[in-house]
Motif scaffolding. Structure first.
Motif, short mmCIF file in Angstrom:
data_model
loop_
_atom_site.label_atom_id
_atom_site.label_comp_id
_atom_site.label_asym_id
_atom_site.label_seq_id
_atom_site.Cartn_x
_atom_site.Cartn_y
_atom_site.Cartn_z
N VAL A 205 0.83 -1.21 0.00
CA VAL A 205 0.00 0.00 0.00
C VAL A 205 0.86 1.25 0.00
CG1 VAL A 205 -1.62 1.37 1.39
CG2 VAL A 205 -2.02 -1.08 1.04
N VAL A 206 1.92 1.25 0.80
CA VAL A 206 2.83 2.40 0.85
C VAL A 206 3.49 2.62 -0.52
CG1 VAL A 206 4.98 3.29 1.84
CG2 VAL A 206 3.26 2.24 3.33
N VAL A 207 3.96 1.53 -1.13
CA VAL A 207 4.61 1.62 -2.45
C VAL A 207 3.64 2.14 -3.49
CG1 VAL A 207 5.61 0.26 -4.32
CG2 VAL A 207 6.37 -0.12 -1.97
N LEU A 208 2.42 1.61 -3.50
CA LEU A 208 1.41 2.06 -4.47
C LEU A 208 1.21 3.57 -4.38
CD1 LEU A 208 -2.01 0.37 -5.20
CD2 LEU A 208 -1.89 2.81 -4.80
N HIS A 209 1.06 4.08 -3.16
CA HIS A 209 0.79 5.51 -2.99
C HIS A 209 2.01 6.37 -3.29
CE1 HIS A 209 -2.79 3.98 -0.84
NE2 HIS A 209 -3.33 5.11 -1.27
N CYS A 210 3.18 5.87 -2.93
CA CYS A 210 4.40 6.63 -3.20
C CYS A 210 4.61 6.82 -4.71
CB CYS A 210 5.61 5.96 -2.58
SG CYS A 210 5.71 6.15 -0.78
N ILE A 211 4.28 5.80 -5.49
CA ILE A 211 4.43 5.91 -6.95
C ILE A 211 3.30 6.75 -7.54
CG2 ILE A 211 4.37 4.61 -9.11
CD1 ILE A 211 5.78 2.34 -7.66
N MET A 327 11.33 -7.26 -15.35
CA MET A 327 10.07 -6.73 -14.84
C MET A 327 10.26 -5.31 -14.30
SD MET A 327 8.18 -7.84 -11.37
CE MET A 327 9.58 -7.06 -10.57
N GLY A 328 11.33 -5.12 -13.52
CA GLY A 328 11.62 -3.79 -12.98
C GLY A 328 11.83 -2.76 -14.08
N GLY A 329 12.54 -3.17 -15.13
CA GLY A 329 12.76 -2.28 -16.27
C GLY A 329 11.46 -1.91 -16.96
N ALA A 330 10.56 -2.89 -17.13
CA ALA A 330 9.27 -2.63 -17.78
C ALA A 330 8.43 -1.66 -16.96
CB ALA A 330 8.52 -3.95 -17.98
N LEU A 331 8.42 -1.83 -15.64
CA LEU A 331 7.66 -0.92 -14.79
C LEU A 331 8.25 0.50 -14.85
CD1 LEU A 331 7.14 -3.24 -11.69
CD2 LEU A 331 5.37 -2.46 -13.27
N ASN A 334 7.38 2.44 -18.07
CA ASN A 334 5.97 2.81 -18.26
C ASN A 334 5.43 3.73 -17.19
OD1 ASN A 334 5.21 1.28 -20.67
ND2 ASN A 334 5.62 -0.53 -19.43
N ILE A 335 6.24 4.07 -16.19
CA ILE A 335 5.73 4.83 -15.05
C ILE A 335 5.24 6.22 -15.45
CG2 ILE A 335 7.96 5.84 -14.36
CD1 ILE A 335 7.10 5.33 -11.45
N LYS A 336 5.84 6.82 -16.47
CA LYS A 336 5.46 8.16 -16.88
C LYS A 336 4.11 8.16 -17.59
CE LYS A 336 7.14 12.15 -19.52
NZ LYS A 336 8.25 12.69 -20.36
N TRP A 337 3.83 7.11 -18.38
CA TRP A 337 2.63 7.10 -19.22
C TRP A 337 1.46 6.38 -18.58
CZ3 TRP A 337 4.04 10.53 -22.52
CH2 TRP A 337 5.38 10.60 -22.94
N PHE A 338 1.73 5.41 -17.75
CA PHE A 338 0.66 4.64 -17.12
C PHE A 338 0.89 4.61 -15.61
CE2 PHE A 338 1.54 2.84 -21.33
CZ PHE A 338 0.31 3.06 -21.95
N ASN A 339 0.86 5.79 -15.00
CA ASN A 339 1.29 5.93 -13.61
C ASN A 339 0.46 5.08 -12.65
OD1 ASN A 339 2.71 7.03 -11.40
ND2 ASN A 339 1.09 8.51 -11.06
N LEU A 340 -0.88 5.15 -12.75
CA LEU A 340 -1.72 4.42 -11.81
C LEU A 340 -1.59 2.91 -12.00
CD1 LEU A 340 -3.79 4.31 -9.59
CD2 LEU A 340 -5.61 4.68 -11.29
N GLN A 341 -1.56 2.44 -13.25
CA GLN A 341 -1.38 1.01 -13.50
C GLN A 341 -0.05 0.52 -12.97
OE1 GLN A 341 -2.24 -0.33 -17.51
NE2 GLN A 341 -3.64 1.38 -17.85
N VAL A 342 1.00 1.30 -13.19
CA VAL A 342 2.32 0.91 -12.69
C VAL A 342 2.33 0.91 -11.16
CG1 VAL A 342 4.74 1.63 -12.54
CG2 VAL A 342 3.57 1.64 -14.75
N ALA A 343 1.67 1.90 -10.56
CA ALA A 343 1.61 1.96 -9.10
C ALA A 343 0.91 0.72 -8.54
CB ALA A 343 0.86 3.22 -8.66
N PHE A 344 -0.19 0.32 -9.17
CA PHE A 344 -0.94 -0.86 -8.72
C PHE A 344 -0.12 -2.13 -8.89
CE2 PHE A 344 -4.19 -4.12 -10.25
CZ PHE A 344 -4.47 -4.58 -8.98
N LYS A 345 0.48 -2.31 -10.05
CA LYS A 345 1.24 -3.54 -10.31
C LYS A 345 2.52 -3.58 -9.48
CE LYS A 345 -0.67 -3.95 -14.95
NZ LYS A 345 -0.43 -3.70 -16.39
N THR A 346 3.15 -2.42 -9.24
CA THR A 346 4.34 -2.41 -8.39
C THR A 346 3.97 -2.71 -6.95
OG1 THR A 346 5.32 -0.73 -9.84
CG2 THR A 346 6.37 -1.07 -7.71
N GLY A 347 2.81 -2.20 -6.51
CA GLY A 347 2.33 -2.54 -5.17
C GLY A 347 2.09 -4.03 -5.03
N LEU A 348 1.50 -4.64 -6.07
CA LEU A 348 1.24 -6.08 -6.05
C LEU A 348 2.54 -6.89 -6.05
CD1 LEU A 348 -1.76 -6.62 -8.51
CD2 LEU A 348 -1.73 -7.11 -6.06
#
Length: 387
Positions: A205-211, A327-331, A334-348
């Motif tokens: 949860v912390v990671v998702l919100h930080c991103i 996986m880390g490289g892919a996230l 894409n963080i700039k263009w798909f911020n919320l999706q990346v935040a969710f998947k990185t949190g997972l």
């Protein structure tokens, strides 16, 4: 589309395995997963590519069997075969436009079904369909075990945060629904009393919100303040559920994992026997003082990370780390263009990287957590195929 129908069917069959109210497919589960893979390959025709890091991981698993005399009762080649089939369907090993689309449809379906399981488990408290574990007394809901309900609850917490932010401009009714399911998920997370799922969820949860609010510190502080106030307000309601987690922890102030210490020690000793190739895929040193073999020959590992290290050695561990690096490289890309999706998947993925320290399912093709973890990796590393 037919791909979407196939994806939903596979997701339903996978989630069915964690629900005690429905009949289990047993070995038929692998037949369905194999059929799903064959269907995905058939509709892909010749447009299939391979991930070198993934193939290297498969080879490292096979080498670990060849290099060791694995006892027959571990069924190493059969287990490797099912591992390749299910991970090939879900994970970042084989790529085509159709396979990637099917994985994304499956991912969406499973997350929706998670919410259904949570709501049914919570309401089941009041209508008698939810249950407690026969021996430990921990809450299972409609799932087969509290150790499944815990991670499902944790992943649903992250999914509800994603939905709240995704639909932030929608009507109040939709957001209220997500908040209610979020509250149910937190309650069941405590009720399941899974310490690894609890701490993994908190960090996720912390990671998702930080991103999600990485460039908006004022927004991050606002969310943190709201979270603290919510905990204060809802603490009385959560107390009965929190008591289960505290009791399992021996009523100690800090989380401890003494019950896993023997498993971790055994894996480390096994790794030292053969550091390069491990002691063999699906194999484990049997210790009569430790519950290393469960019912029906099930291997109790106690840690996914140490399972890879002890079973497949440095070769398998390094090839798996290559996959995580991809996986880390892919996230990151894409963080700039798909911020919320990346935040969710990185949190997972953060949830799983922590949860796997204390739970060993990463090589167990019949485990539902295996299904979701490799599906998550497959979705993240989908090579930008559009849906």
């Amino acid at each position: 589309s037919k791909l979407k129908y196939a994806a939903w069917l596979l997701a339903l069959i996978a989630v069915n395995n964690v629900i005690y109210l429905t009949p289990s497919l047993a070995s038929g589960y692998y037949v369905v997963m194999a059929a799903g893979l064959l269907y995905g390959l058939a509709v892909s025709r010749a447009h299939i590519t391979f991930n070198p890091a993934g193939i290297l991981f498969w080879l490292a698993c096979a080498v670990s069997i060849v290099a060791n005399e694995v006892p027959a009762f571990f069924f190493p080649w059969q287990r490797l075969g099912t591992f390749v089939i299910v991970s090939g369907l879900l994970g970042p090993f084989l790529f085509s436009r159709e396979l990637c689309r099917m994985r994304i449809f499956m991912f969406r379906a499973v997350n929706i079904l998670f919410a259904v399981v949570i709501v049914a488990s919570f309401l089941g408290l009041f209508c008698g369909i939810s249950r407690y574990h026969a021996y430990s007394g921990y809450f299972c809901g409609i799932t087969t075990h509290s150790m499944l309900l815990g991670p499902i609850s944790g992943c649903t917490v992250l999914y509800m945060f994603y939905q709240l932010y995704h639909w932030k401009n929608s009507g109040k009714g939709k957001k209220l629904f997500f908040l209610i399911v979020l509250f149910m998920s937190v309650c069941l997370l405590f009720g399941a009393a899974s310490r690894s799922a609890f701490i993994a969820t908190a960090v996720g949860v912390v990671v998702l919100h930080c991103i999600y609010v990485r460039n908006r510190k004022a927004k991050l502080y606002k969310i943190a303040l709201f979270g603290i106030l919510a905990l204060v307000i809802f603490t009385p309601a959560l107390e009965p559920y929190y008591a289960k987690l505290l009791a399992k922890n021996g009523n100690e102030e800090f989380l401890n994992f003494d019950s896993r210490a023997d498993h971790w020690r055994l894996h480390w000793e096994s790794f030292k026997e053969n550091p390069l190739t491990g002691i063999g895929f699906s194999a484990i040193d049997v210790d009569p003082e430790i519950n290393t073999l469960g019912d029906n020959g099930r291997v109790e590992t106690g840690s996914s990370w140490l399972s890879i290290l002890s079973m497949t050695g440095i070769l398998g561990f390094c090839s798996f780390c290559f996959l995580l690096g991809e996986m880390g490289g892919a996230l990151y890309r894409n963080i700039k263009w798909f911020n919320l999706q990346v935040a969710f998947k990185t949190g997972l993925i953060t949830f799983f990287l922590i949860h796997m320290l204390a739970e060993g399912y990463i090589l167990a093709a019949g485990s539902f957590l295996f299904f979701y973890f490799w599906l998550l990796l497959g979705v993240i590393l989908n090579r930008n195929y559009n849906v």
